[in-house]
Enzyme design. Structure first.
Site, PDB file in Angstrom:
ATOM      1  N   ASN A 279       0.870  -1.176   0.000  1.00 25.54           N
ATOM      2  CA  ASN A 279       0.000   0.000   0.000  1.00 25.54           C
ATOM      3  C   ASN A 279       0.908   1.227   0.000  1.00 25.54           C
ATOM      4  OD1 ASN A 279      -1.811   2.024   0.385  1.00 25.54           O
ATOM      5  ND2 ASN A 279      -2.494   1.373   2.423  1.00 25.54           N
ATOM      6  N   TRP A 280       1.019   1.840  -1.177  1.00 19.50           N
ATOM      7  CA  TRP A 280       1.932   2.984  -1.308  1.00 19.50           C
ATOM      8  C   TRP A 280       1.313   4.294  -0.826  1.00 19.50           C
ATOM      9  CZ3 TRP A 280       3.337   0.803  -6.758  1.00 19.50           C
ATOM     10  CH2 TRP A 280       4.318  -0.188  -6.614  1.00 19.50           C
ATOM     11  N   LYS A 281       0.054   4.234  -0.419  1.00 16.57           N
ATOM     12  CA  LYS A 281      -0.618   5.412   0.158  1.00 16.57           C
ATOM     13  C   LYS A 281      -0.402   6.627  -0.755  1.00 16.57           C
ATOM     14  CE  LYS A 281      -0.278   3.233   4.657  1.00 16.57           C
ATOM     15  NZ  LYS A 281      -0.214   3.354   6.110  1.00 16.57           N
TER      16      LYS A 281
ATOM     17  N   HIS B 137      -9.758   1.195   4.686  1.00 15.99           N
ATOM     18  CA  HIS B 137      -8.476   1.421   5.377  1.00 15.99           C
ATOM     19  C   HIS B 137      -8.705   2.426   6.504  1.00 15.99           C
ATOM     20  CE1 HIS B 137      -4.384   2.570   6.259  1.00 15.99           C
ATOM     21  NE2 HIS B 137      -3.999   1.473   5.633  1.00 15.99           N
TER      22      HIS B 137
ATOM     23  N   GLU C 282      -5.509  -4.734  10.491  1.00  8.58           N
ATOM     24  CA  GLU C 282      -4.523  -3.675  10.686  1.00  8.58           C
ATOM     25  C   GLU C 282      -4.863  -2.919  11.973  1.00  8.58           C
ATOM     26  OE1 GLU C 282      -2.509  -2.565   6.717  1.00  8.58           O
ATOM     27  OE2 GLU C 282      -4.221  -1.242   6.974  1.00  8.58           O
TER      28      GLU C 282
ATOM     29  N   GLY D 225       2.314   2.602  11.033  1.00 13.07           N
ATOM     30  CA  GLY D 225       3.274   3.698  10.987  1.00 13.07           C
ATOM     31  C   GLY D 225       3.933   4.012  12.311  1.00 13.07           C
TER      32      GLY D 225
ATOM     33  N   SER E 112       3.255  -1.719  10.503  1.00  8.86           N
ATOM     34  CA  SER E 112       4.692  -1.777  10.837  1.00  8.86           C
ATOM     35  C   SER E 112       5.339  -3.120  10.501  1.00  8.86           C
ATOM     36  CB  SER E 112       4.921  -1.414  12.302  1.00  8.86           C
ATOM     37  OG  SER E 112       4.530  -0.064  12.532  1.00  8.86           O
TER      38      SER E 112
ATOM     39  N   GLY F 108       2.894  -0.975   4.357  1.00 10.98           N
ATOM     40  CA  GLY F 108       2.875   0.454   4.049  1.00 10.98           C
ATOM     41  C   GLY F 108       4.273   0.962   3.751  1.00 10.98           C
TER      42      GLY F 108
END
Ligand code: 13P
Length: 238
Positions: A10-12, A88, A154, A160, A196, A217
């Protein structure tokens, strides 16, 4: 029952990483591991053109209409997307998406022939007050689980932050989520872990029997690190 592991990036709201759009990029499926990339809307077509299994990070449940700034599942399917993320926690937080929106998106994805990867997970406060299972159960029970979908657990407090649940805590939640899936789909539905995930912690998480892969991520912005997580998925199955 052996489920093929799936490692998704997931490159956000980040550009496609350098080196991702090549024929030997680690984002292509390999060695019995499925992959998906989730770029921004603007880069979906480059990823699809490279032949990467590609998904959007969001899609609107209506096909067309007065929804400024949105893109529909119908449109995503038309350009060649195969997958879409639904619910998400960053969408729930930034765009006020609620369980009912997430269900509408997942149903629209299925109607349009897209495979939804549906995110669930509790906040830190919910875990601290021991309501994590109650919250996740509420999020999962409403989903269209009689269809082929993927679930991503998640925990919001792990995204993060560099903090992850212990493998035992993660396994416990994954097994709980699996118990909520109707029997006909229980053993075939993949449940990914996200939050993470990195090359150091991937193996012990992916070795858990009910963890079928990862939704990665920040670390997925580095192709070498992503490749290490794919390798951990291979090792975990051996
Ligand atoms: P991080 O891997 O950066 O914690 O993000 C996880 C995530 O939100 C994947 O969807």
């Amino acid at each position: 029952m052996s489920r093929t592991p799936l490692i998704a990036a997931n490159w956000k709201m980040n550009p496609v990483p350098d080196g991702a759009l090549t024929s030997d990029s680690p984002f292509h499926p390999q060695h019995g591991v499925d992959t998906i990339v989730f770029p921004t809307f603007l880069e979906l077509i480059s990823c699809i053109g490279e032949g990467l299994p590609t998904g959007a990070q969001y899609g609107h449940a209506d096909s067309t209409g007065a929804h400024t700034g949105d893109v529909s599942m119908t449109m995503l399917k038309k350009v060649g997307c195969q997958f879409v993320l639904c619910g998400h926690s960053e969408r729930r937080r930034d765009h006020g998406e609620e369980d009912s929106d997430v269900v509408a998106q997942a149903e629209a994805a299925l109607r349009n022939g897209l495979h939804p990867v549906i995110c669930v997970g509790e906040t830190e406060a919910e875990r601290k007050t021991k309501r994590h299972k109650q919250v996740v159960e509420r999020q999962v029970r409403v989903l269209p689980l009689r269809e082929a979908v993927t679930i991503a657990y998640e925990p919001v407090w792990a995204i993060g932050t560099g903090v992850t649940p212990t493998p035992e805590q993660a396994q416990d939640m994954h097994a709980f989520i699996r118990s909520l899936i109707p029997e006909a789909r229980r053993e075939t539905t993949r449940i990914l872990y996200g939050g993470s995930l990195n090359p150091e912690n991937a193996l012990e998480l992916l070795q858990q029997p009910d963890i079928d892969g990862g939704l990665v991520g920040k670390i997925s912005l580095g192709p070498d690190n992503f490749a290490k997580i794919v390798l951990a998925a291979i090792q975990a199955r051996n």
